[in-house]
Motif scaffolding. Structure first.
Motif, PDB file in Angstrom:
ATOM      1  N   MET A 176       0.853  -1.189   0.000  1.00  0.00           N
ATOM      2  CA  MET A 176       0.000   0.000   0.000  1.00  0.00           C
ATOM      3  C   MET A 176       0.891   1.242   0.000  1.00  0.00           C
ATOM      4  O   MET A 176       1.840   1.350   0.751  1.00  0.00           O
ATOM      5  CB  MET A 176      -0.893  -0.011   1.236  1.00  0.00           C
ATOM      6  CG  MET A 176      -1.972   1.017   1.160  1.00  0.00           C
ATOM      7  SD  MET A 176      -3.326   0.640   2.292  1.00  0.00           S
ATOM      8  CE  MET A 176      -2.551   0.640   3.867  1.00  0.00           C
ATOM      9  N   ILE A 177       0.567   2.136  -0.868  1.00  0.00           N
ATOM     10  CA  ILE A 177       1.347   3.377  -0.934  1.00  0.00           C
ATOM     11  C   ILE A 177       0.469   4.524  -0.473  1.00  0.00           C
ATOM     12  O   ILE A 177      -0.632   4.726  -0.969  1.00  0.00           O
ATOM     13  CB  ILE A 177       1.851   3.636  -2.370  1.00  0.00           C
ATOM     14  CG1 ILE A 177       2.769   2.493  -2.781  1.00  0.00           C
ATOM     15  CG2 ILE A 177       2.575   4.970  -2.455  1.00  0.00           C
ATOM     16  CD1 ILE A 177       3.124   2.492  -4.251  1.00  0.00           C
ATOM     17  N   GLU A 178       0.986   5.253   0.518  1.00  0.00           N
ATOM     18  CA  GLU A 178       0.219   6.373   1.043  1.00  0.00           C
ATOM     19  C   GLU A 178       1.122   7.586   1.126  1.00  0.00           C
ATOM     20  O   GLU A 178       2.313   7.458   1.381  1.00  0.00           O
ATOM     21  CB  GLU A 178      -0.276   6.046   2.450  1.00  0.00           C
ATOM     22  CG  GLU A 178      -1.602   5.316   2.474  1.00  0.00           C
ATOM     23  CD  GLU A 178      -2.077   5.172   3.894  1.00  0.00           C
ATOM     24  OE1 GLU A 178      -3.108   5.745   4.220  1.00  0.00           O
ATOM     25  OE2 GLU A 178      -1.396   4.501   4.682  1.00  0.00           O
ATOM     26  N   ARG A 179       0.556   8.759   0.940  1.00  0.00           N
ATOM     27  CA  ARG A 179       1.346   9.970   1.136  1.00  0.00           C
ATOM     28  C   ARG A 179       0.683  10.792   2.220  1.00  0.00           C
ATOM     29  O   ARG A 179      -0.235  11.557   1.964  1.00  0.00           O
ATOM     30  CB  ARG A 179       1.419  10.770  -0.173  1.00  0.00           C
ATOM     31  CG  ARG A 179       2.296  10.129  -1.196  1.00  0.00           C
ATOM     32  CD  ARG A 179       2.824  11.150  -2.185  1.00  0.00           C
ATOM     33  NE  ARG A 179       3.860  10.565  -3.022  1.00  0.00           N
ATOM     34  CZ  ARG A 179       5.139  10.503  -2.670  1.00  0.00           C
ATOM     35  NH1 ARG A 179       5.535  11.015  -1.511  1.00  0.00           N
ATOM     36  NH2 ARG A 179       6.033   9.942  -3.468  1.00  0.00           N
ATOM     37  N   THR A 180       1.153  10.593   3.437  1.00  0.00           N
ATOM     38  CA  THR A 180       0.562  11.333   4.549  1.00  0.00           C
ATOM     39  C   THR A 180       1.689  11.822   5.435  1.00  0.00           C
ATOM     40  O   THR A 180       1.944  11.256   6.496  1.00  0.00           O
ATOM     41  CB  THR A 180      -0.383  10.443   5.357  1.00  0.00           C
ATOM     42  OG1 THR A 180       0.305   9.201   5.612  1.00  0.00           O
ATOM     43  CG2 THR A 180      -1.665  10.156   4.621  1.00  0.00           C
ATOM     44  N   PRO A 181       2.414  12.878   5.016  1.00  0.00           N
ATOM     45  CA  PRO A 181       3.598  13.322   5.765  1.00  0.00           C
ATOM     46  C   PRO A 181       3.297  13.697   7.211  1.00  0.00           C
ATOM     47  O   PRO A 181       4.073  13.366   8.105  1.00  0.00           O
ATOM     48  CB  PRO A 181       4.079  14.537   4.966  1.00  0.00           C
ATOM     49  CG  PRO A 181       3.052  14.832   3.951  1.00  0.00           C
ATOM     50  CD  PRO A 181       2.147  13.674   3.834  1.00  0.00           C
ATOM     51  N   VAL A 182       2.148  14.355   7.418  1.00  0.00           N
ATOM     52  CA  VAL A 182       1.835  14.795   8.778  1.00  0.00           C
ATOM     53  C   VAL A 182       1.617  13.579   9.678  1.00  0.00           C
ATOM     54  O   VAL A 182       2.183  13.477  10.774  1.00  0.00           O
ATOM     55  CB  VAL A 182       0.589  15.704   8.772  1.00  0.00           C
ATOM     56  CG1 VAL A 182       0.244  16.130  10.192  1.00  0.00           C
ATOM     57  CG2 VAL A 182       0.825  16.914   7.880  1.00  0.00           C
ATOM     58  N   LEU A 183       0.839  12.632   9.164  1.00  0.00           N
ATOM     59  CA  LEU A 183       0.540  11.427   9.944  1.00  0.00           C
ATOM     60  C   LEU A 183       1.836  10.658  10.233  1.00  0.00           C
ATOM     61  O   LEU A 183       2.054  10.174  11.342  1.00  0.00           O
ATOM     62  CB  LEU A 183      -0.449  10.556   9.174  1.00  0.00           C
ATOM     63  CG  LEU A 183      -1.054   9.412  10.009  1.00  0.00           C
ATOM     64  CD1 LEU A 183      -1.911   9.979  11.131  1.00  0.00           C
ATOM     65  CD2 LEU A 183      -1.867   8.497   9.122  1.00  0.00           C
ATOM     66  N   ASN A 184       2.709  10.579   9.207  1.00  0.00           N
ATOM     67  CA  ASN A 184       3.996   9.910   9.396  1.00  0.00           C
ATOM     68  C   ASN A 184       4.770  10.539  10.546  1.00  0.00           C
ATOM     69  O   ASN A 184       5.338   9.849  11.381  1.00  0.00           O
ATOM     70  CB  ASN A 184       4.836  10.009   8.125  1.00  0.00           C
ATOM     71  CG  ASN A 184       4.408   8.972   7.099  1.00  0.00           C
ATOM     72  OD1 ASN A 184       3.564   8.136   7.404  1.00  0.00           O
ATOM     73  ND2 ASN A 184       4.963   9.055   5.922  1.00  0.00           N
ATOM     74  N   LEU A 185       4.785  11.867  10.542  1.00  0.00           N
ATOM     75  CA  LEU A 185       5.523  12.597  11.571  1.00  0.00           C
ATOM     76  C   LEU A 185       4.962  12.279  12.954  1.00  0.00           C
ATOM     77  O   LEU A 185       5.694  11.963  13.896  1.00  0.00           O
ATOM     78  CB  LEU A 185       5.416  14.103  11.281  1.00  0.00           C
ATOM     79  CG  LEU A 185       6.595  14.947  11.734  1.00  0.00           C
ATOM     80  CD1 LEU A 185       7.827  14.576  10.926  1.00  0.00           C
ATOM     81  CD2 LEU A 185       6.271  16.426  11.584  1.00  0.00           C
ATOM     82  N   VAL A 186       3.624  12.336  13.050  1.00  0.00           N
ATOM     83  CA  VAL A 186       2.983  12.094  14.337  1.00  0.00           C
ATOM     84  C   VAL A 186       3.263  10.672  14.815  1.00  0.00           C
ATOM     85  O   VAL A 186       3.660  10.451  15.964  1.00  0.00           O
ATOM     86  CB  VAL A 186       1.462  12.351  14.225  1.00  0.00           C
ATOM     87  CG1 VAL A 186       0.754  11.916  15.507  1.00  0.00           C
ATOM     88  CG2 VAL A 186       1.198  13.812  13.937  1.00  0.00           C
ATOM     89  N   THR A 187       3.108   9.705  13.909  1.00  0.00           N
ATOM     90  CA  THR A 187       3.306   8.320  14.335  1.00  0.00           C
ATOM     91  C   THR A 187       4.743   8.093  14.765  1.00  0.00           C
ATOM     92  O   THR A 187       5.005   7.403  15.746  1.00  0.00           O
ATOM     93  CB  THR A 187       2.945   7.334  13.214  1.00  0.00           C
ATOM     94  OG1 THR A 187       3.553   7.795  12.018  1.00  0.00           O
ATOM     95  CG2 THR A 187       1.466   7.197  13.023  1.00  0.00           C
TER      96      THR A 187
END
Lengths: 310, 363
Positions: free
Chosen positions: A1-12
């Motif tokens: 699965m390819i996702e582009r969620t920079p903010v979510l990545n940062l938070v996680t």
């Protein structure tokens, strides 16, 4: 699965690192404390950087708590528990999954119930049984009057006794007799296609041969996972070894020995010097084998718990 | 090699009976295909021969010995499973040789026999691989090697080709038949694919609902289906079947179409099922037994063309050569040769014989 969620990545990632820090800081403090001298550790504030006394603290902890003997005891107990667990769990699960016999479901539920009764809950009866393995039978004989009959007939009093206190057997057996591994194995066996058993039957292999030569090799990752879990579980046992070993010098375990390094006011030594540096050095030694097992088994361990690759 | 005798064999799971008294004799060296829709009891029958299912009632004898109470390993059968059931942790060589290992043969002897079998199946270069590294067809061959190596009295195949793709299936079908020609071992092959049954079998056993409907050579089964079920099950496209009744000696009628038939002794008024194979009708209105079809849809299959339509309101399919000229849709008249009409009793579904076929059956 390819996702582009920079903010979510940062938070996680932030959550991950905070979690890591929370888990890691106490370990770091233990390590730092183990490297300080007695004077340094008793000087506030707590130092966050390691000192230079690690080796002498380790040596002091080793001799004072007699860790050579204790670590050997712990190792014997943990390996025996892990091995016994694998043997018991695999063979029980084999019977439950591959055979149809009367009382199969009853047996299944009886085993299941032991999951709800950890050692700590049944520790008093377990101790009574360990003190004399035959005591339940003795009770039965007494209640039914058979021991009275025996005394009338032979003139001798009937007293069965088999004492497990202070023995490796006593340390190990009660920890082996639980259902955790049985369920892990049962889940694995249920995924083995039935045709495999039928093919083995057609090839002329009996049940035990099928178990040994086909099921066991297929369940290696399961075995590694179970070994790791049970090794750590047995290694960390404190209450049960404390109860069952009266000869602590020769039969005590490493975790029990740690207790002797901790300065306490109510101790027989009358409090004594608060040398936490030595206690923490002891901790480092005792935790090392467990870490080593996890590090070595980790690869199999994860595979064994999440998926069966067939 | 051995013959197999199945005598009034029944199988029930609790109250649910799935095989209702099957009688069957399989001659030594024969290739028998058991054919039927799913749930007809064909796999159960095979597994009872293998010893993987207990026999509820009746007897199975292999080479004259009743095997009801023998373990699978004592029956001298080898089985090829639908999903191959290879041991995933063993190499190809170990998989093929496992039966010999269990039997206690020495390692050199085992290796020699494994190599012979592997060579005959074209598996020599794969002996050190694990099943996971093989293609479907290769796995299938390993499964066959495992069955062959013990030189069994009987080969049992449980839908072994259904997990393969269409092209490979055809190829493996030929290999299985060649293997049988070479080894001559008595074989029982279970399938739901009629093409496999027709091409592989010396004799086909058609089963339905736990009963045997018909036993015969592929040709007999196709030419003279013993029941309405067999008629509808065998053949692609299936036989056209519709209800009618006897209107006079040698004459039946359905949907207003009158057909003269060679069957003798038909009582007027008797309800019958009329069966006509799609390829046995002749386009064009010559001779008697002529009807007409409204074709609303035609299918090109390369060598043949299927015309789907209605004959007097009932669905009907006609197969013609793809080279047939003229329009593909519309109203056509066709002739049904009298010998192409199959009649079945409307109640029992049993075949009503013609004078000629009756005589052949008696002989």
């Amino acid at each position: 699965m390819i996702e582009r969620t920079p903010v979510l990545n940062l938070v996680t990632h932030a959550v991950l690192f905070i979690g890591l820090a929370i888990a890691f800081v106490p370990m770091w403090l233990v390590f730092v404390a183990a490297t300080l001298s007695l004077q340094e550790i008793n000087t506030p504030p707590i130092s966050l950087l390691p000192g230079s006394h690690l080796w002498e603290n380790l040596a002091e902890a080793w001799t004072r708590a007699d860790l050579g003997v204790k670590l050997t005891n712990s190792l014997i107990m943990s390996v025996a528990v892990a091995a016994g667990k694998i043997a018991l769990a695999s063979i029980t699960a084999f019977a439950l999954v591959f055979f149809r016999f009367p009382g199969r479901m009853t047996a299944f539920w009886l085993i299941f119930i032991t999951l709800m009764l950890p050692l700590e809950v049944r520790i008093v009866p377990t101790y009574a049984v360990a003190a004399n393995v035959f005591s339940p039978y003795q009770t039965i004989l007494d209640v039914t009057g058979l021991s009275w009959l025996w005394q009338q007939l032979t003139g001798a009093e009937l007293a069965l006794e088999w004492n497990l206190l202070n023995s490796y057997t006593g340390l190990v057996l009660p920890l082996v007799a639980t259902a955790t591994g049985t369920f892990l194995y049962r889940q694995f066996f249920l995924t083995v296609p039935e045709e495999l058993m039928e093919a083995a039957k057609m090839d002329g292999a009996g049940p035990m041969r099928f178990f040994r030569e086909i099921l066991m090799p297929l369940s290696i990752t399961n075995m590694a996972a179970l070994f790791t879990i049970m090794f750590i579980y047995a290694w960390n046992q404190y209450l049960w070894p404390l109860l069952i070993t009266t000869d602590r010098t020769h039969r005590g375990t490493a975790v029990m020995a740690l207790r002797q390094l901790i300065p306490m006011s109510g101790d027989s030594t009358g409090g004594g010097v608060p040398d936490w540096n030595v206690a923490m050095a002891g901790c480092l030694i005792v935790v090392a084998p467990a870490l080593l097992v996890v590090a070595l088994m980790q690869r199999f361990f994860v595979r064994g718990l999440i998926a069966s690759d067939k | 090699m051995a013959d197999i005798d199945i005598r009034s064999v029944r199988k029930a799971y609790g109250k649910n009976q799935v095989v209702h008294g099957v009688d069957l004799s399989i001659r030594s060296g024969e290739f028998v295909v058991v054919l039927g829709p799913s749930g007809c009891g064909k796999s159960t029958l095979l597994r009872m021969i293998a010893g993987l299912e207990a026999i509820t009632a009746g007897e199975i004898a292999i080479a004259g010995d009743v095997v009801n109470n023998l373990e699978p390993r004592e029956r001298g059968c080898a089985m090829v499973f639908q999903n191959y059931a290879l041991y995933p942790h063993m190499t190809v060589a170990e998989n093929i040789g496992y039966g010999l290992k269990v039997a206690g043969l020495s390692k050199p002897e085992r290796t020699a026999r494994v190599e012979t079998v592997a060579k005959s199946l074209g598996l020599s270069e794969y002996l050190d691989r694990k099943p996971g590294q093989l293609s479907g067809g290769q796995r299938q061959r390993v499964a066959m090697g495992r069955a062959m190596i013990r030189e069994p009295k009987v080969f049992l195949f449980d839908e072994p080709l259904s997990n393969l793709d269409a092209k490979l299936r055809v190829q493996m079908r030929i290999e299985i038949r060649k293997l049988h020609n070479r080894l001559g071992t008595t074989s029982v092959f279970v399938t739901h694919d009629q093409v496999e049954a027709m091409t592989l079998a010396d004799r086909v056993v058609v089963m339905n609902g736990g009963h045997i409907e018909q036993v015969g050579t592929p040709e007999e089964i196709y030419r003279n289906p013993a029941s309405r079920f067999v008629a509808g099950f065998i053949g692609s496209p299936p036989m056209n079947l519709f209800d009618g009744r006897v209107t006079g000696p040698g004459e039946v009628q359905a949907h207003g179409i009158v057909l003269s038939v060679p069957h003798a002794g038909l009582k007027p008024g008797r309800p019958v099922t009329i069966g006509i194979r799609p390829e046995e009708v002749v386009l064009g209105a010559a001779g008697s037994n002529v009807a007409s079809i409204d074709v609303d849809f035609s299918e090109e299959l390369g060598s043949v063309r299927l015309l789907h339509g209605q004959v007097a309101g009932a669905d009907f399919v006609i197969q013609v050569p793809a080279t047939t000229a003229g329009p593909k849709i519309g109203r056509f008249s066709f002739e049904v040769p009298a010998r192409a009409v199959h009649l079945f009793d409307a109640e029992t579904g049993n075949r009503i014989g013609t004078a000629a076929s009756g005589a052949r059956a008696a002989a």
